[in-house]
Design a protein around this motif. Structure first.
Motif, PDB file in Angstrom:
ATOM      1  N   LEU A 193     -26.868  29.890  -4.529  1.00 15.91           N
ATOM      2  CA  LEU A 193     -26.106  30.243  -3.499  1.00 15.91           C
ATOM      3  C   LEU A 193     -24.502  30.562  -4.184  1.00 15.91           C
ATOM      4  O   LEU A 193     -23.913  31.577  -4.164  1.00 15.91           O
ATOM      5  N   GLY A 194     -24.157  29.486  -5.109  1.00 14.17           N
ATOM      6  CA  GLY A 194     -22.972  29.595  -5.754  1.00 14.17           C
ATOM      7  C   GLY A 194     -22.737  30.689  -6.627  1.00 14.17           C
ATOM      8  O   GLY A 194     -22.003  31.556  -6.857  1.00 14.17           O
ATOM      9  N   GLN A 195     -23.912  30.813  -7.197  1.00 11.99           N
ATOM     10  CA  GLN A 195     -24.170  32.152  -8.142  1.00 11.99           C
ATOM     11  C   GLN A 195     -23.832  33.387  -7.580  1.00 11.99           C
ATOM     12  O   GLN A 195     -23.105  34.356  -7.887  1.00 11.99           O
ATOM     13  N   ALA A 196     -24.696  33.441  -6.590  1.00 12.59           N
ATOM     14  CA  ALA A 196     -24.708  34.469  -5.858  1.00 12.59           C
ATOM     15  C   ALA A 196     -23.206  35.367  -5.084  1.00 12.59           C
ATOM     16  O   ALA A 196     -23.196  36.258  -4.887  1.00 12.59           O
ATOM     17  N   VAL A 197     -22.572  34.135  -4.743  1.00 13.16           N
ATOM     18  CA  VAL A 197     -21.173  34.690  -3.827  1.00 13.16           C
ATOM     19  C   VAL A 197     -20.093  34.401  -4.889  1.00 13.16           C
ATOM     20  O   VAL A 197     -19.064  34.246  -4.163  1.00 13.16           O
ATOM     21  N   ALA A 198     -20.366  34.006  -6.327  1.00 10.99           N
ATOM     22  CA  ALA A 198     -19.275  33.720  -7.286  1.00 10.99           C
ATOM     23  C   ALA A 198     -17.958  34.609  -7.235  1.00 10.99           C
ATOM     24  O   ALA A 198     -17.134  33.923  -7.363  1.00 10.99           O
ATOM     25  N   ALA A 206     -21.287  18.004   2.531  1.00 14.26           N
ATOM     26  CA  ALA A 206     -20.467  17.543   1.612  1.00 14.26           C
ATOM     27  C   ALA A 206     -20.603  18.142   0.244  1.00 14.26           C
ATOM     28  O   ALA A 206     -19.925  18.758  -0.747  1.00 14.26           O
ATOM     29  N   ALA A 207     -22.144  18.109  -0.326  1.00 12.36           N
ATOM     30  CA  ALA A 207     -22.689  18.494  -1.377  1.00 12.36           C
ATOM     31  C   ALA A 207     -22.660  20.020  -1.497  1.00 12.36           C
ATOM     32  O   ALA A 207     -22.135  20.595  -2.780  1.00 12.36           O
ATOM     33  N   LEU A 208     -22.843  20.802  -0.494  1.00 17.75           N
ATOM     34  CA  LEU A 208     -22.940  22.060  -0.641  1.00 17.75           C
ATOM     35  C   LEU A 208     -21.403  22.492  -0.696  1.00 17.75           C
ATOM     36  O   LEU A 208     -21.211  23.461  -1.592  1.00 17.75           O
ATOM     37  N   ALA A 209     -20.470  21.971   0.277  1.00 17.01           N
ATOM     38  CA  ALA A 209     -19.036  22.222  -0.054  1.00 17.01           C
ATOM     39  C   ALA A 209     -18.518  22.041  -1.377  1.00 17.01           C
ATOM     40  O   ALA A 209     -17.698  22.889  -1.919  1.00 17.01           O
ATOM     41  N   GLY A 210     -18.960  20.852  -2.117  1.00 18.37           N
ATOM     42  CA  GLY A 210     -18.339  20.939  -3.295  1.00 18.37           C
ATOM     43  C   GLY A 210     -18.940  21.908  -4.471  1.00 18.37           C
ATOM     44  O   GLY A 210     -18.034  22.161  -5.407  1.00 18.37           O
ATOM     45  N   THR A 211     -20.195  22.266  -4.383  1.00 20.74           N
ATOM     46  CA  THR A 211     -20.538  23.397  -5.147  1.00 20.74           C
ATOM     47  C   THR A 211     -19.820  24.862  -4.989  1.00 20.74           C
ATOM     48  O   THR A 211     -19.417  25.313  -5.943  1.00 20.74           O
ATOM     49  N   VAL A 212     -19.520  25.100  -3.451  1.00 15.65           N
ATOM     50  CA  VAL A 212     -18.891  26.341  -3.316  1.00 15.65           C
ATOM     51  C   VAL A 212     -17.329  26.029  -3.686  1.00 15.65           C
ATOM     52  O   VAL A 212     -16.959  27.310  -4.553  1.00 15.65           O
TER      53      VAL A 212
END
Length: 929
Positions: free
Chosen positions: A359-364, A383-389
């Motif tokens: 997801l992070g790569q797809a919307v980078a 929290a884990a997802l938010a940190g990656t985004v």
């Protein structure tokens, strides 16, 4: 009594229960009286209308008999005899046709486009079918039917024009096609459709639509198109700037709901949230915290809606309430991927096991705002997802609602307070808590206003409820039976009881709990039953699902609609279009009550069975003329389906995934399919061997589309010949020589089982292997007969391939355009991109690089929106080739180097490099060297 004439004739009593009107002549009599709008109708006129010039002997007595029958149904006082004739007693807007007209007038008088659109939608939602459908052939009804149908079409045109101003041109371009075909000579409707087509990038179709209008007007009426539509035609030819799609609006790239009621007392808070996320601030994560019922979601949606112009790639609401507390970061990511529409590309990515990083790569490179709603039970995963985004998406911003903060670096916490309480008797009207209460009270009791007589009681009510919006809304409906003074006294009494406040809860949380307790106690036993059983739904439900899940030995399903309506009236259930849902706090409270009864397991089982049967019913209809409608229905039930999978035993879990895999395939959600099938296969419990074998076969077909090689037939052991043949086709598609052999076995099996759909699918796939025109045409004919739009799309693709091999480029282009329309209609965006790139290639082959550039640019835009990397690469290569043919070498280098940078396979790299080598004096990039 309330009457429905916008469809088959319908009658409801004061409680909303259907009233059956027996016998056709009595129904015709009622329709005649309704057409006259409560005015008197002479007896001889009624006789003439009902018996169409051939009255029976003793017609006056016969009419009186019909009048008596109608009175027995409606009540004697509802049909009145006067000197001028009989009339129906009608109160206010008792007839849905009148409500329809009033809503349309309100919409036209409103200035805000979004509100206008909602009011028009509400008006059109009253239509259940053709007006006065029961008496459509009766002469007395024809003029009124014509008038109402004209009004309906006019409102449809009004609504379409509003949607155009909001930027909803892509969906309109598809949706209006059928309506234009039904009413080909309506110039205003044709103009809206032409503008929608043009703004959706389909200029040639917009021009073609005008030519169709010109031809039909000439053939049928002998006239030419009017000046307005002719002027629009000229403007499209010149591509005038005022026809460009609206800028700054993102309604097609957002899913924020339109509020049913205005947001009161929160403007300052909205401004503060916006200030924290504005372009001058380094803040990219804001978490709204507060107790349930304080209005976090409403505030977040209002703030996000006001910021839509800032985010070119959309503002998206991601609802997390339906996820279990054991959800992982990948589960959160999957919900975001589905919401953004990136799920369409999952089938093309071989490394989709780490969904958070994917997801992070797809919307980078995107600029977007994600509103993650109701996160308190999945705080660590969010929290884990938010940190990656935050780390990988520089243009990504997050707005979170939760009862507790995420506690990660970069987070700004914004506690949402209750509404302002009245500080002074003279200034009571300035209190936002009072304003909300009065607004909701007026909705519950028309005519209610704040005045000197009730101001003190209203102030006391708002103070007792601590200004908590949900508590105020719940108690406002009590004014139907209590005066403000009585209501305030009731609250005083309740709040002085020693056991009213739950121990260990903060004061305001205790207040809300007390209000929910009181609302619960005022319900009847059956209303309590429906409310607590509704809590098993993760994302609201339709009336049909509510009837199935809430009914039981103690409650027949036919009683559920009436009970549901009462809960809506009491503000405990919210109705949004055709769905019913519980507010967050009410849902949590109802779930507690459900657990207390000891019937939680039974209700969960009913819920799982309901959605299992729904998916199996839908699966049978995803291969026919109702395909689009059932795709949309399953889209709407995505969250509930995930909840059902999470609650199901092994047998129901396997039934669910077996019924859903074809839907997931059509929507491109192969990663979701793979994860769900694997989970179902690992679910503990007994399941039939046939269900397990079927799931394993579906899983094999899914995995072969990303990784792996076909070595054997996974359908061995399946006894159902139709299912076995279909799975052989699904597994063998695109799998080389072994796949071709399996498809041939599928074709033989489908014909032996007389499965026309399976035969069509196998024929089309076989044609893609052999380029056999006869197979492709026969498959296309079968799919056409079955009404399967996806099948027609695949058949069109096969026929276009054959046409290209035969050198028939005009036919190939026409077929690709047909495929493009089908893909757009179904929302199959990877298929849209494939069709656009094929059309771009055809345009280049025909010597039209400018046209090819338009097609490839559109393909690139859609691919970027959907994170469809393969489509982006193909479009970049196409744009590079088109630029080279236009002698624009710098632009060609730019696109081809971008393609090289994104390439993930040797084939893509070789194609881009080969195109670069055709450009003289190229300074190669490091990647291409």
């Amino acid at each position: 009594m309330r009457y429905g004439v916008l469809g088959p004739l319908a009658v409801w009593d004061a409680e909303g229960r259907p009233v059956k009107v027996p016998e056709a002549k009595v129904r015709a009599l009622l329709a005649d009286l309704l057409i006259h709008g409560g005015g008197p109708v002479p007896a001889d006129r009624l006789i003439e209308d009902l018996w169409a010039g051939s009255p029976p002997g003793g017609s006056v007595n016969t009419l009186q008999t019909k009048i008596s029958q109608l009175r027995r149904v409606l009540g004697r006082d509802q049909v009145v005899r006067e000197p001028a004739g009989y009339r129906l007693r009608l109160a206010g807007d008792a007839v849905d046709a009148l409500r329809f007209q009033k809503l349309a007038e309100r919409a036209r008088a409103h200035d805000e486009p979004a509100v206008k659109g909602d009011l028009f939608a509400d008006a059109l939602a009253l239509w259940r079918g053709p007006a006065y459908a029961d008496v459509a052939e009766s002469l007395f009804a024809r003029s009124e039917i014509t008038r109402l149908e004209e009004l309906r079409l006019s409102v449809l045109e009004d609504q379409a024009e509003v949607r155009l101003t909001l930027g909803d041109y892509t969906m309109l371009a598809t949706e209006l096609g059928e309506l234009v075909a039904q009413h080909p000579l309506r110039e205003r409707l044709r103009m809206v459709h032409m503008r929608a087509l043009y703004q959706a990038g389909r200029q040639s179709e917009a021009l073609q639509s005008f030519q169709e209008l010109r031809r039909q007007l000439a053939d049928e009426l002998g006239v030419s198109p009017g000046p307005l539509v002719s002027a629009l035609h000229e403007a499209i030819l010149r591509q005038e700037p005022h026809l460009a799609p609206p800028t700054g609006r993102l309604p097609c790239r957002t899913n924020l709901p339109t509020p049913l009621t205005p947001l009161i007392g929160r403007q300052e808070a909205v401004d503060q949230v916006r200030a924290r996320l504005n372009s001058d601030s380094s803040t990219r994560l804001v978490t709204l915290t507060g107790l349930g019922g304080v209005g976090k979601t409403r505030l977040a949606i209002a703030a996000a809606r006001d910021m839509a112009e800032r985010f070119a790639d959309g503002v998206w609401l991601v609802e997390l309430a339906g996820l279990s507390a054991a959800s992982t970061p990948d589960d959160i990511a999957e919900r975001v991927i589905t919401t953004l529409g990136l799920c369409d590309t999952a089938a093309t990515e071989p490394t989709m096991d780490d969904l958070v990083n994917w997801l992070g790569q797809a919307v980078a490179e995107k600029r977007l705002l994600l509103l993650l709603d109701n996160c308190e039970h999945v705080v660590e995963a969010v929290a884990a997802l938010a940190g990656t985004v935050l780390a990988t998406v520089p243009g990504g911003h997050l707005l979170v609602t939760s009862q507790e903060a995420l506690d990660i670096p970069g987070e700004v916490v914004f506690p949402v307070p209750p509404l302002a309480l009245p500080e002074d008797t003279d200034l009571i009207a300035q209190s936002s808590a009072v304003e909300l209460f009065v607004e909701r009270a007026a909705a519950a009791v028309p005519g209610f206003t704040l005045n000197t007589g009730n101001a003190a009681a209203v102030s006391a009510i708002c103070r007792r409820l601590d200004g908590i919006p949900l508590a105020l809304e719940l108690v406002a409906s009590r004014l139907r039976t209590l005066s403000p003074e009585q209501l305030a006294a009731c609250l005083d009494h309740r709040f002085t009881l020693p056991d009213v406040r739950a121990r260990g809860l903060p004061a305001r949380q205790q207040t809300l709990r007390s209000m929910l307790d009181w609302s619960w106690e005022l319900l009847t036993t059956d209303e309590q039953t429906v409310l607590r059983r509704l809590a098993v739904h993760a994302d609201g439900c339709t009336l049909s699902s509510a009837e199935t899940v809430c009914a039981g030995p103690d409650l027949p399903p036919e009683r559920v609609p009436d009970l549901l309506a009462r809960l809506v009236d009491r503000s405990l259930v919210v109705r949004e279009a055709e769905r019913f849902r519980l507010l967050e706090s009410v849902a949590a409270y109802s779930a507690e009550r459900l657990a207390e009864t000891g019937e939680e397991s039974a209700v969960r089982l009913a819920f799982v069975r309901c959605y299992t049967e729904l998916t199996e019913h839908a699966n049978d209809r995803l291969r026919g003329p109702d395909q689009r409608r059932w795709l949309e229905q399953l889209d709407a039930e995505t969250v509930n389906l995930r909840r059902a999978l999470g609650l199901a035993d092994a047998e129901h879990a396997l039934r669910l995934v077996n019924a859903l895999t074809w839907y997931w395939f059509l929507r491109g959600r192969l990663t979701e399919a793979r994860r769900s099938i694997q989970a179902a296969l690992n679910t503990n419990g007994q399941a039939t061997p046939a269900a397990r074998l079927e799931a394993q076969a579906w899983l094999a077909g899914i995995e072969l589309r990303t990784t792996g090689t076909l070595h054997e037939d996974p359908t061995v052991g399946l006894d159902n010949p139709v299912l076995r043949a279909r799975l052989q086709w699904f597994i063998g598609s695109g799998q080389g020589l072994e796949g071709r052999r399996l498809v041939e076995k599928s074709l033989t099996g489908a014909r032996a089982a007389h499965d026309r759909w399976g035969e069509a699918a196998a024929l089309v796939e076989h044609a893609s292997y052999t380029s056999d025109r006869r197979d492709a045409e026969l498959g296309a004919a079968l799919f056409q007969e079955l009404g399967d739009r996806w099948g027609q799309l695949r058949a069109t693709r096969a026929l276009a391939l054959v046409a290209e091999l035969d050198g028939d480029h005009p036919r190939a282009e026409r077929l690709h355009r047909e495929g493009l329309l089908a893909a757009e209609e179904l929302g199959l965006w990877t298929e849209v991109v494939e069709a656009l790139t094929w059309l771009g290639q055809t345009a280049l082959s025909s010597g039209h690089p400018e046209r090819a550039t338009e097609l490839y640019e559109r393909a690139l835009s859609i691919s970027a929106e959907r994170a469809y990397t393969r489509g982006e690469i193909r479009a970049e290569i196409g744009l590079g080739r088109a630029a080279r043919l236009r002698d624009d070498q710098e632009t060609a280098k730019h696109h081809l180097n971008r393609a090289l940078a994104k390439s993930r396979s040797s084939t893509q790299t070789a194609e881009a490099q080969a195109e670069l080598n055709l450009i003289p004096q190229l300074h190669q990039s490091p990647r291409s060297a």
